[in-house]
Design a protein around this motif. Structure first.
Motif, PDB file in Angstrom:
ATOM      1  N   GLY A   1       2.833   3.210  -4.330  1.00 28.43           N
ATOM      2  CA  GLY A   1       1.589   2.467  -4.506  1.00 28.43           C
ATOM      3  C   GLY A   1       1.747   1.352  -5.517  1.00 28.43           C
ATOM      4  O   GLY A   1       2.751   1.246  -6.214  1.00 28.43           O
TER       5      GLY A   1
ATOM      6  N   LYS B   1      -7.470  -2.884  -8.213  1.00 28.14           N
ATOM      7  CA  LYS B   1      -7.493  -1.801  -7.251  1.00 28.14           C
ATOM      8  C   LYS B   1      -6.118  -1.171  -7.167  1.00 28.14           C
ATOM      9  O   LYS B   1      -5.127  -1.750  -7.600  1.00 28.14           O
ATOM     10  CB  LYS B   1      -7.913  -2.318  -5.876  1.00 28.14           C
ATOM     11  CG  LYS B   1      -6.987  -3.401  -5.317  1.00 28.14           C
ATOM     12  CD  LYS B   1      -7.505  -3.961  -4.014  1.00 28.14           C
ATOM     13  CE  LYS B   1      -6.608  -5.103  -3.560  1.00 28.14           C
ATOM     14  NZ  LYS B   1      -7.014  -5.668  -2.305  1.00 28.14           N
TER      15      LYS B   1
ATOM     16  N   GLU C   1      -3.423   0.233  -4.445  1.00 30.09           N
ATOM     17  CA  GLU C   1      -3.088   0.204  -3.013  1.00 30.09           C
ATOM     18  C   GLU C   1      -2.039   1.235  -2.736  1.00 30.09           C
ATOM     19  O   GLU C   1      -1.162   1.490  -3.513  1.00 30.09           O
ATOM     20  CB  GLU C   1      -2.582  -1.159  -2.603  1.00 30.09           C
ATOM     21  CG  GLU C   1      -3.654  -2.222  -2.587  1.00 30.09           C
ATOM     22  CD  GLU C   1      -3.139  -3.528  -2.012  1.00 30.09           C
ATOM     23  OE1 GLU C   1      -1.921  -3.724  -1.883  1.00 30.09           O
ATOM     24  OE2 GLU C   1      -3.982  -4.357  -1.689  1.00 30.09           O
TER      25      GLU C   1
ATOM     26  N   SER D   1       0.826  -1.193   0.000  1.00 28.26           N
ATOM     27  CA  SER D   1       0.000   0.000   0.000  1.00 28.26           C
ATOM     28  C   SER D   1       0.868   1.254   0.000  1.00 28.26           C
ATOM     29  O   SER D   1       2.071   1.206   0.217  1.00 28.26           O
ATOM     30  CB  SER D   1      -0.927  -0.013   1.213  1.00 28.26           C
ATOM     31  OG  SER D   1      -0.161  -0.004   2.400  1.00 28.26           O
TER      32      SER D   1
END
Length: 72
Positions: free
Chosen positions: A48, A70, A72, A2
């Motif tokens: 990220g 997605k 992160e 992340s």
């Protein structure tokens, strides 16, 4: 992995503390501050990761579909 907010916070703290000791002209200090700030943000953004799961197809055609994943 992340986004590394802990490192960004430390980088910005270091930048703030360093800016308290600047002895150059106002313009030089501003340029130094902006360069360090931009570098900290760039490092943060690059920390990220884009997690691709599926959804795009190509073959010999342009890529089509819906990106399923997605950031992160």
């Amino acid at each position: 992995m992340s986004l590394n907010t802990v490192k960004l916070k430390q980088d910005l703290k270091d930048l703030y503390e360093a800016s308290q000791n600047d002895t150059g002209t106002a313009e030089e200090n501003l340029e130094t501050f902006l360069n360090a700030f931009v570098s900290a943000i760039e490092t943060f953004v690059k920390s990220g990761a884009v997690i691709y799961i599926d959804g795009l197809t190509a073959g010999t055609n342009p890529v089509v579909g819906t990106f399923n994943g997605k950031i992160e």
